[in-house]
Design an enzyme around this catalytic site. Structure first.
Site, PDB file in Angstrom:
ATOM      1  CB  CYS A   1      87.178 -28.224 -53.233  1.00 24.54           C
ATOM      2  SG  CYS A   1      87.533 -27.608 -55.193  1.00 24.54           S
TER       3      CYS A   1
ATOM      4  CB  CYS B 137      87.629 -32.359 -55.176  1.00 24.71           C
ATOM      5  SG  CYS B 137      86.150 -31.786 -54.739  1.00 24.71           S
TER       6      CYS B 137
ATOM      7  CG  LEU C 240      53.440   2.174 -72.869  1.00 24.23           C
ATOM      8  CD1 LEU C 240      54.387   3.240 -73.202  1.00 24.23           C
ATOM      9  CD2 LEU C 240      52.415   3.014 -73.598  1.00 24.23           C
TER      10      LEU C 240
ATOM     11  CB  CYS D  81      82.558 -28.090 -54.461  1.00 25.64           C
ATOM     12  SG  CYS D  81      83.233 -29.053 -54.191  1.00 25.64           S
TER      13      CYS D  81
ATOM     14  CE1 TYR E 159      54.682   5.809 -66.537  1.00 35.46           C
ATOM     15  CE2 TYR E 159      56.729   5.764 -66.010  1.00 35.46           C
ATOM     16  CZ  TYR E 159      54.904   4.528 -65.730  1.00 35.46           C
ATOM     17  OH  TYR E 159      54.974   3.037 -65.823  1.00 35.46           O
TER      18      TYR E 159
ATOM     19  CD  GLU F  10      57.757  10.635 -70.136  1.00 36.29           C
ATOM     20  OE1 GLU F  10      57.287   9.370 -69.938  1.00 36.29           O
ATOM     21  OE2 GLU F  10      56.867  11.800 -69.748  1.00 36.29           O
TER      22      GLU F  10
ATOM     23  CB  CYS G 226      83.351 -30.839 -57.375  1.00 36.63           C
ATOM     24  SG  CYS G 226      84.626 -29.367 -57.566  1.00 36.63           S
TER      25      CYS G 226
ATOM     26  CE  LYS H 294      59.216   0.423 -72.364  1.00 42.00           C
ATOM     27  NZ  LYS H 294      59.055  -0.521 -71.417  1.00 42.00           N
TER      28      LYS H 294
ATOM     29  CE  LYS I  37      60.341  -2.836 -74.759  1.00 39.97           C
ATOM     30  NZ  LYS I  37      60.981  -3.694 -74.481  1.00 39.97           N
TER      31      LYS I  37
ATOM     32  CG  ASP J  24      64.773  -2.133 -68.304  1.00 45.41           C
ATOM     33  OD1 ASP J  24      64.103  -2.832 -68.161  1.00 45.41           O
ATOM     34  OD2 ASP J  24      65.874  -2.759 -69.285  1.00 45.41           O
TER      35      ASP J  24
END
Ligand code: IVH
Length: 667
Positions: free
Chosen positions: A428, A408, A84, A423, A225, A114, A405, A116, A311, A118
């Site tokens: 750790c 550690c 659309l 890590c 729809y 209607e 990390c 929309k 939207k 998602d």
């Protein structure tokens, strides 16, 4: 059972299951309970297992997932699946309506509006009343054949009622409800798995799975729809009537309007109401109602001229990115988190936002010091969507993915898809803290009082020999008054409470222990199933991958993960220590069933020798009912140590109070 007997029973069960599914999902007036439904389904499964040729393509047993595929075959759409045109402003919507008026040469044009949804666009074909196939949009001409995955969606009829239309192709949207998505993400987090960013991603990812058994466990849903090709239908309103007659779900809210002002009013109303819809919506779809008008207006190369998507602006805010911190997870995953100047979005103050992973930071070119746009869609954690590069001063700094990390210093490890950075050091301190937090959490061993701050102290405290006071979950059970007295700001009363909570956790059901161990892919539900199936932890530890897969809900990936966990030297030692510490490794058999407690209602309170759920199961197995609160209807209060307000209330109401010994004697 002969083949002929089996065939006739299977046909009966199948038709009953289709009927009950329809009563539940379409007519909202179920005649039987979920358990009764499951029994019918199980009987049909058993017949099909014995006589595989009796499994029809519309068999209700396909809801739990058929055999996995090697890959998806392609389906060429009978009619192209278009998209659309979008608009974000009321002016543009009015301009759309003016174009429609001009194209048709009249003032009044009936339209429908209607939500929309998602989700992911889908086409579903029925032939002679049976679901023939379902496919994704793909490139609009051909899409993936995802029939087996769609068949797991309980709301989608596999067979249509005889008195409605039988052969047609419908277009709709597969989605995950807000609640279903939240639950799925929570379960994934508990099982140490990556969470999904939003319901749409999670839906798209699920439809791409090749194993319908996994899909069956995801909360997919569907709404329709439109029609691929209109045969005897001449308007969008007639499409709704067709959907109703076929028992297919249409939009929950539909508006009719025939003027620009009417359209604007509808989209404003929808914006108000869409927050309370069970699924995410990102706009409204406005369609010209009459198909004669639609044909007259025609289509452009990619979208119809008779429809438009309006939207809604997602709720966004602008703020400054102060820092990018690294969060260390229970599985060692290093996740970047944005620290922000606090800002108000959708009614709440946001000061942190997820950045998902380092690839995303690079792709969006996010730098510390940037002005960023953050977005909060629905119930979902805020995310940084974009950067206002034009506001850069030049002082912003890029952040590279960590090679070591931050806690550690161990060199990081990238997963196969090269997205999650981990890590790999099981010792750790940050990972250890997360593991212990999980172990003591309410959903697992439920050791109350041991919060994040105390756990941090326990892990960070080094003894004279340089070792940590608590380095793994077994160390929790080695603690005594002396060791706890070394913590800051912890008084003798708290120490006493911690030790009591730790000690009584030894009696927890073994599934809580299995869950608490934090085995990758094993959530609370999986842990329960494992204990139900194997009876105890030692049997799980000994089981082969094949044997583990015999357990309901345990697929190959999970089985391999469990098998590997119980064969790692560190874990074997850990289990030995937990066993030696007196933790409960086997499911205590529920007292044999009887009707000794018929007609009684129980409330359970205080600390008892078993956890409340186990005792509640015993009461129910013997004919009693269990309730959460004391009232005039309560027959007995089963009171353990440290019973509190419930005991007071029961005393006040004159409810009979029994201790555990008296309770056991009654059985
Ligand atoms: S009508 C020619 N109605 O939005 C296409 N689409 O951007 C006619 N969508 O591909 C589509 N809710 O996946 C229509 N109520 C609704 C919708 C809807 C969601 C999706 C659909 C479509 C996309 C177009």
């Amino acid at each position: 059972m002969t083949h002929a007997e089996a065939a006739s029973r299977a046909a009966f069960l199948s038709s009953e299951l289709h009927r009950h599914n329809r009563l539940y999902y379409v007519e909202a007036r179920p005649e039987i309970s979920d358990q009764q439904f499951d029994l019918l389904l199980k009987e049909l499964q058993e017949i099909e297992a014995k006589f595989p040729d009796l499994q029809t393509p519309d068999s209700p047993t396909l809801r739990v997932g058929g055999a996995p595929l090697e890959g998806f075959t392609q389906i060429t759409h009978t009619v192209r699946m278009m998209s659309l045109d979008n608009t974000y402003s009321e002016e543009e919507l009015s301009a759309f309506f003016a174009r429609v008026q001009k194209g048709l040469g009249r003032e009044k044009v009936e339209c429908v509006i209607e939500p929309k949804v998602d989700g992911v666009a889908i086409t579903v074909r029925y032939e002679n009343g049976v679901l023939k196939y379902g496919a994704t949009r793909g490139d609009g001409q051909t899409g993936d054949d995802v029939t087996n995955n769609l068949k797991t969606i309980k709301r989608l009829p596999l067979r249509l009622p005889k008195d409605g239309p039988q052969t047609f192709e419908v277009r709709g949207e597969v989605f995950m409800s807000k609640a279903g998505f939240a639950k799925l993400n929570q379960e994934r987090e508990e099982a140490g798995e990556a969470t999904f960013a939003n319901p749409r991603n999670s839906t798209a990812g699920t439809l791409k799975l090749l194993d319908p058994k996994i899909v069956a466990k995801r909360p997919l849903d569907i709404v329709f729809y439109g029609l691929a090709e209109a045969s005897d239908v001449e308007s969008q309103n007639e499409v709704y009537a067709l959907l109703d007659a076929a028992g297919l779900r249409k939009a929950d809210l539909i508006w009719q309007a025939d003027s620009a002002e009417g359209l604007l009013q509808a989209i404003r109303e929808l914006d108000e109401k869409r927050k309370s819809l069970p699924y995410e919506t990102d706009g409204a779809v406005i369609k010209v109602n009459s198909f004669v008008d639609q044909r007259e207006l025609g289509v452009t190369s990619k979208a119809p001229r008779w429809a438009i998507a309006y939207k809604y602006q997602p709720e966004q805010a602008e703020t400054k990115l102060l820092a990018i911190d690294i969060q260390v997870g229970r599985t060692g995953a290093l996740t970047p988190v944005a620290r922000l100047v606090p800002v108000l979005v959708s009614g709440s103050t946001v000061s942190n936002a997820t950045l998902h992973n380092y690839e995303e930071i690079e792709r969006k070119d996010i730098r510390v010091g940037d002005t960023v746009i953050i977005e909060k869609a629905g119930e979902i954690i805020p995310a940084v969507v974009s950067v206002k590069k034009e506001l850069r001063s030049g002082d912003e700094s890029t952040v590279a993915a960590p090679t070591h990390c931050p806690v550690c210093g161990t060199a990081v490890h990238k997963d196969e898809e090269q997205v999650v950075i981990r890590c790999p050091n099981p010792h750790c301190p940050e990972v250890v803290k997360r593991r212990i937090e999980h172990f003591v959490s309410r959903g697992a061993m439920d050791i109350s009082g041991l919060g994040e701050a105390v756990i941090a102290q326990l892990v960070d405290f080094k003894k004279a020999d340089g070792s940590r006071l608590v380095a793994d979950v077994a160390d929790i059970y080695d603690m005594d008054e002396l060791s706890l007295a070394r913590l800051d700001r912890v008084g003798t009363k708290s120490i006493d409470n911690y030790l009591k909570a730790i000690s009584s956790s030894k009696q927890q059901d073994p599934w809580r222990l299995v869950f608490g161990l934090g085995i990758l892919h094993v959530g609370a539900g999986g842990a329960r199933k494992l204990i139900e199936h194997f009876g105890g932890i030692d049997a799980i530890a000994k089981a082969s991958v094949e044997e583990l897969m015999q357990c309901p809900d345990i697929g190959e990936i999970v089985a391999v993960s469990i098998h590997a966990w119980f064969r790692e030297a560190n874990n074997i030692t850990l289990l030995d220590r937990l066993r030696a510490g007196g933790l409960n490794f086997t499911q205590k058999a529920v007292e044999a069933a009887s009707d000794k407690l018929n007609g009684t209602t129980w409330v359970i309170t205080g600390t008892l020798s078993q956890d409340r759920e186990t005792i509640a199961d015993t009461i129910r197995a013997n004919g009693g009912k269990v309730s959460g609160s004391v009232s005039g209807k309560t027959t007995y209060l089963l009171a353990g140590e440290d019973a509190g307000s419930k005991l007071d209330k029961a005393t006040k109401l004159g409810v009979k109070i029994v201790n555990e010994a008296e309770f056991r004697a009654m059985l």
